[in-house]
Design a protein around this motif. Structure first.
Motif, PDB file in Angstrom:
ATOM      1  N   PRO A  70      70.818 -39.918  40.786  1.00 55.88           N
ATOM      2  CA  PRO A  70      71.288 -40.751  41.896  1.00 55.88           C
ATOM      3  C   PRO A  70      70.115 -41.157  42.784  1.00 55.88           C
ATOM      4  O   PRO A  70      69.177 -40.378  42.959  1.00 55.88           O
ATOM      5  N   PRO A  71      70.127 -42.367  43.321  1.00 56.36           N
ATOM      6  CA  PRO A  71      69.019 -42.804  44.171  1.00 56.36           C
ATOM      7  C   PRO A  71      68.761 -41.816  45.314  1.00 56.36           C
ATOM      8  O   PRO A  71      69.690 -41.321  45.940  1.00 56.36           O
ATOM      9  N   ILE A  72      67.496 -41.530  45.545  1.00 56.31           N
ATOM     10  CA  ILE A  72      67.096 -40.627  46.618  1.00 56.31           C
ATOM     11  C   ILE A  72      67.463 -41.273  47.947  1.00 56.31           C
ATOM     12  O   ILE A  72      67.169 -42.449  48.184  1.00 56.31           O
ATOM     13  N   ASP A  73      68.116 -40.511  48.814  1.00 62.19           N
ATOM     14  CA  ASP A  73      68.603 -41.021  50.106  1.00 62.19           C
ATOM     15  C   ASP A  73      69.551 -42.206  49.934  1.00 62.19           C
ATOM     16  O   ASP A  73      69.704 -43.020  50.839  1.00 62.19           O
ATOM     17  N   GLY A  74      70.125 -42.359  48.734  1.00 55.59           N
ATOM     18  CA  GLY A  74      71.054 -43.446  48.463  1.00 55.59           C
ATOM     19  C   GLY A  74      70.399 -44.807  48.374  1.00 55.59           C
ATOM     20  O   GLY A  74      71.055 -45.824  48.204  1.00 55.59           O
ATOM     21  N   ASP A  75      69.066 -44.837  48.454  1.00 53.06           N
ATOM     22  CA  ASP A  75      68.373 -46.114  48.590  1.00 53.06           C
ATOM     23  C   ASP A  75      67.109 -46.242  47.737  1.00 53.06           C
ATOM     24  O   ASP A  75      66.521 -47.299  47.687  1.00 53.06           O
ATOM     25  N   LYS A  76      66.676 -45.155  47.099  1.00 53.87           N
ATOM     26  CA  LYS A  76      65.424 -45.190  46.343  1.00 53.87           C
ATOM     27  C   LYS A  76      65.688 -44.785  44.894  1.00 53.87           C
ATOM     28  O   LYS A  76      65.645 -43.608  44.553  1.00 53.87           O
TER      29      LYS A  76
END
Length: 196
Positions: A70-76
């Motif tokens: 899953p994207p790190i911090d929802g953004d990466k």
């Protein structure tokens, strides 16, 4: 139980000998929640990243097998490249350095878990970087090159033994219950390349 199924398939094949839909491999693959497709030009480009070509809707497609999360911090968004977390723009550069010519393909498929999870997913960014439609997966995906008894291949070398790819749909008990197989196709957007 196995002998029952073998007898059942044998009976079906005797009754309908000219149909591929009743062959044991077709039944095992499609009822078992998996797809086997022919591939070519399989190559290892990192310790845990493989690329290969296939044909999708009569057009050439680049496939990238990697581990994602899953994207790190929802953004990466990222995949693992030689056990390091790498963003889409670096993967794009490294694939070019490894001889991948994106212009030779009509589309791309990312066989990496969570590669289409969010609006800022790996696949969305990769579609913009490559200017190609990218098919990817929200949630987990499980795949392997076949035959699984192949010899190890050094990084940068062709895997001449890899002739097929096995893609599991909803693998295992939890996959069958939770239905985790969610492919998505992301189109490139003009002026929207977003670097993590």
């Amino acid at each position: 139980a196995v002998s029952f199924w073998l007898a059942y398939m044998h009976l079906l094949l005797m009754l309908c000998p000219n149909t591929k839909f009743l062959t044991p491999s077709y039944i095992a693959v499609h009822l078992g929640g998996a797809i086997i497709k022919p591939i070519k030009n399989a190559r290892k480009v990192a310790t845990n990243v493989d690329v290969f070509d296939d044909v999708y809707k009569q057009k050439s497609r680049l496939n990238i097998i990697a581990h994602g999360g899953p994207p790190i911090d929802g953004d990466k968004p990222f995949i693992l490249w030689d056990e390091k977390i790498i963003p889409p723009n670096v993967v794009h550069e490294r694939l070019i350095q490894n001889g991948v010519n994106f212009d030779a393909y009509d589309s791309i498929r990312l066989l990496a878990c969570h590669s289409a999870d969010t609006d800022h997913s790996f696949a969305a960014t990769f579609a913009n970087l490559t200017k190609k439609p990218v098919k990817a997966f929200s949630g987990p995906v499980s795949t392997e090159l076949l035959p699984s008894s192949r010899k190890p291949v050094p990084i940068g070398e062709l895997d001449t033994e890899a002739k097929k790819m096995l893609l599991y749909k909803n693998r295992g008990v939890f996959g069958r219950i939770l239905k985790t197989y969610y492919p998505k196709t992301l189109q490139p957007q003009q002026n929207s390349i977003r670097m993590p």
